[in-house]
Design an enzyme around this catalytic site. Structure first.
Site, PDB file in Angstrom:
ATOM      1  N   GLU A  13      -7.073   3.911  -0.487  1.00 24.42           N
ATOM      2  CA  GLU A  13      -6.849   4.747   0.692  1.00 24.42           C
ATOM      3  C   GLU A  13      -6.628   6.201   0.280  1.00 24.42           C
ATOM      4  OE1 GLU A  13      -4.726   1.555   3.720  1.00 24.42           O
ATOM      5  OE2 GLU A  13      -3.531   3.151   2.827  1.00 24.42           O
TER       6      GLU A  13
ATOM      7  N   SER B  51      -5.879   5.148   5.355  1.00 25.19           N
ATOM      8  CA  SER B  51      -4.754   4.398   5.918  1.00 25.19           C
ATOM      9  C   SER B  51      -4.950   4.246   7.416  1.00 25.19           C
ATOM     10  CB  SER B  51      -3.450   5.155   5.640  1.00 25.19           C
ATOM     11  OG  SER B  51      -2.409   4.699   6.475  1.00 25.19           O
TER      12      SER B  51
ATOM     13  N   CYS C 249       0.988  -8.109   6.577  1.00 25.38           N
ATOM     14  CA  CYS C 249       0.678  -6.737   6.182  1.00 25.38           C
ATOM     15  C   CYS C 249      -0.794  -6.503   5.866  1.00 25.38           C
ATOM     16  CB  CYS C 249       1.586  -6.326   5.037  1.00 25.38           C
ATOM     17  SG  CYS C 249       3.231  -5.852   5.645  1.00 25.38           S
ATOM     18  N   ASP C 250      -1.062  -5.316   5.352  1.00 24.70           N
ATOM     19  CA  ASP C 250      -2.413  -4.757   5.307  1.00 24.70           C
ATOM     20  C   ASP C 250      -3.460  -5.667   4.662  1.00 24.70           C
ATOM     21  OD1 ASP C 250      -0.568  -2.696   5.841  1.00 24.70           O
ATOM     22  OD2 ASP C 250      -2.011  -1.188   5.203  1.00 24.70           O
ATOM     23  N   LYS C 251      -3.152  -6.266   3.532  1.00 26.89           N
ATOM     24  CA  LYS C 251      -4.128  -7.114   2.838  1.00 26.89           C
ATOM     25  C   LYS C 251      -3.747  -8.580   2.908  1.00 26.89           C
ATOM     26  CE  LYS C 251      -6.141  -3.369   1.911  1.00 26.89           C
ATOM     27  NZ  LYS C 251      -5.074  -2.550   2.492  1.00 26.89           N
TER      28      LYS C 251
ATOM     29  N   CYS D 244       5.088  -2.089   9.002  1.00 28.26           N
ATOM     30  CA  CYS D 244       5.365  -0.725   9.467  1.00 28.26           C
ATOM     31  C   CYS D 244       5.168  -0.622  10.981  1.00 28.26           C
ATOM     32  CB  CYS D 244       4.455   0.263   8.756  1.00 28.26           C
ATOM     33  SG  CYS D 244       4.776   0.378   6.988  1.00 28.26           S
TER      34      CYS D 244
ATOM     35  N   ASP E 133       0.827  -1.207   0.000  1.00 24.26           N
ATOM     36  CA  ASP E 133       0.000   0.000   0.000  1.00 24.26           C
ATOM     37  C   ASP E 133       0.864   1.260   0.000  1.00 24.26           C
ATOM     38  OD1 ASP E 133      -2.124  -1.688   0.075  1.00 24.26           O
ATOM     39  OD2 ASP E 133      -3.009  -0.902   1.902  1.00 24.26           O
TER      40      ASP E 133
END
Length: 573
Positions: A451, A478, A119-121, A188, A78
């Site tokens: 995002e 985000s 991570c995010d996805k 992150c 992302d």
């Protein structure tokens, strides 16, 4: 117990031959088959190290006497896609990884699965896939990267860039921060979507206790991976499938911990998708009810002070669960085969809660710096509030923990059909105090629901606008977003939701006391609720849906078939 692999091998006599062509022995083919499903690849720091880490899972599987195979479907980043057309692929990429995992497990005849992602996805994709496949499964969260200069994390680059655009930061200072913001592998280090989903994977029982948010450079991450490889064989023998772990109680616990920690609003999309997959009730009303009584207690960026790699040193997710025990359903089962209460009791006897904070002393911090008591929280209510009203009849999401105290805001609508245009208006000083930025046609069925991080950072980092403007969108944000940013407005504009009918200069009211988001007037005069409803109905008759942005390829398939954000943003079922 009859192994799936044994049944399938009897139907496909070539399977053993092909497995042995990959180096398996006859003994291997007769054992339980374990899929090690990762998102390993060079896509970003959160996946770069997973190939090496998967070898430790493999070590554990071999020790347990099972056979294994490595499959991968890497994710996109992302952060790399942020602010570009590439971000349109972000949420749809989750569906690609879900389907890849489903394909790998079903076509490969695997009895159990160890999912390795962070991570995010990628991690939400693996959770959804685990629910869909309903096999013995363990999630290994991929850990968290180190902090950058002066404790900075990646989200600080967006802030610094906005400062540079305004002439408040010189190029050399910006470049130093940019080069050091991601100093290692791992997700992150701010408490964004990746960290939130790592946390929730453990809260819901998919990951073993104390395995989420491990600083990626520590041996503890390798030990967690090895332990998962050992445990998966036991899960297969015990027949402990995902439906026994992901229950209404597990989802409830996830929503409680999310409320108490200020987790990313994206987590609500992923939890909704998991619930839909499992047939478990999920509603925005449930979220409001939980957030109304669960206090906000976690002092992590972007809502607080510390980076999320510090949370593991404080005792990790079990320390949060211990603090939030009065609100939780601790009889929920986990992949250990024990309830959360039993896990916490074992950790207590081991001295875990007493010993882990000794790591924090290296940083001059204490547990109470990060996790406040529920009796004296950061805020008395949870981090999330769902708003309803004539603009969002099916709901909109606001992260109240990431904004200054505000109970009501009324402003003038500044309407944009693309977030890029809104961002440029902010940079050029065309947005003023009292404006309400409306960004539409950014929902799942319009553009894939990208995002809008750079936009929120440009506003939040501007002292003139940070507390005097509001942002409303059918897109999403985000996990690093700060300020009065209202997203997931539903129905979305592409489907003829009321946000499509707002016009420049309209008066928009946000009322947190009543959880309302409403059109309250035109540029010329205020309106009663009945008048506003009539006006929106009149404007709807004049509206024509825009042509679909994507008609081919992956985004064409996704935007044509996507569910609303409130139902998880997955492909239609």
């Amino acid at each position: 117990m009859t192994l799936l692999s044994k049944t399938r091998r009897e139907q496909s006599p070539e399977a053993d031959s092909l497995r042995m062509g990959c180096g398996w022995s006859r003994r291997d083919t007769d054992q339980a088959w374990v899929l090690i499903e990762t998102t390993a690849g060079d896509s970003h720091p959160g996946s770069k190290h997973l190939g090496e880490l998967s070898k430790y899972v493999e070590k554990g599987v071999i020790t347990s006497g099972a056979a294994h195979a490595h499959y991968t479907c890497t994710d996109i980043c992302d952060g790399i896609a942020q602010g570009t057309a590439g971000m349109d692929y972000s949420l749809p990429s989750r569906e690609v990884m879900v389907m890849a995992s489903e394909m790998h497990a079903n076509a490969g005849h695997f009895d159990g699965i160890v999912f390795l992602s962070g991570c995010d996805k990628s991690l939400p994709a693996h959770l959804i896939a685990a629910v869909r496949l309903n096999r013995p499964s363990i999630v290994v969260p991929g850990g968290v990267m180190d902090s950058g200069p002066d404790g900075s994390t990646l989200e600080g680059v967006g802030t610094a860039y906005a400062q540079k655009r305004r002439g408040e930061l010189d190029e050399a200072a910006f470049e130093f921060l940019r080069q050091g913001a991601c100093p290692s592998t791992g997700s992150c280090a701010f408490f964004g979507t990746a960290a939130t989903m790592q946390m929730l994977s453990e809260v819901m029982g998919f990951a073993q206790p104390v395995s989420a948010l491990i600083p990626s450079h520590l041996n503890a991450l390798k030990q967690a991976a090895t332990s998962a490889g050992e445990r998966i064989s036991e899960l297969i023998q015990e027949g402990l499938t995902v439906d026994k772990i992901f229950t209404p109680d597990a989802l409830y616990n996830a929503l409680v911990v999310h409320a108490a920690t200020g987790g990313s609003t994206n987590a609500l999309i992923h939890l909704a998708a998991m619930a839909l997959e499992a047939g478990i009730p999920f509603s925005y009303e449930m979220i409001n009810e939980i957030n109304a009584r669960v206090p906000f207690i976690l002092n992590l960026k972007p809502s607080g002070k510390f980076n999320c790699n510090m949370l593991w040193y404080a005792g990790g997710i079990p320390r949060l669960m211990k603090e939030l025990a009065p609100f939780l359903r601790l009889d929920a089962l986990t992949v250990t085969g024990l309830s959360w209460q039993e896990n916490l009791d074992i950790l207590e006897r081991m001295g875990h809660f007493e010993n882990m904070p000794r790591f924090l002393s290296n940083y001059g911090a204490t547990v109470r710096d990060l996790i406040l008591p529920i009796e004296s929280p950061i805020r008395p209510r949870g981090a999330i509030q769902i708003l309803f009203g004539n603009i969002a009849p099916e709901g909109a999401v606001l992260k109240v923990s990431a904004m200054k105290e505000m109970t009501e805001f009324t402003g003038k609508a500044r309407v944009f059909n693309r977030q890029a245009d809104a961002l440029e208006a902010v940079y050029q000083g065309k947005i003023n105090p009292g404006d309400v930025l409306v960004i539409r046609y950014e929902g799942p069925r319009a553009t894939g629901m990208p995002e809008q991080f750079y936009l929120t950072e440009a506003i939040a980092s501007n002292p003139l606008l940070a507390t005097s403007t509001c942002l409303i969108t059918d897109g999403r944000f985000s996990g690093a977003t700060r300020g009065p940013a209202i997203g997931h407005v539903s129905p979305e504009a592409q489907d003829g939701g009321p946000i499509a009918f707002l016009q420049e200069g309209d008066q928009i009211t946000v009322n947190l006391t009543s959880s309302r988001l409403d059109l309250a007037g035109t540029a010329e005069s205020p309106l009663s609720p009945n008048q506003a409803a009539a006006l929106l109905k009149e404007r709807a008759t004049l509206w024509e849906p825009p042509k679909r942005k994507y008609t081919q390829g992956m985004l064409g398939i996704y935007t044509k078939n996507a569910q609303p954000a409130s139902r998880g943003g997955g492909l239609s079922q």
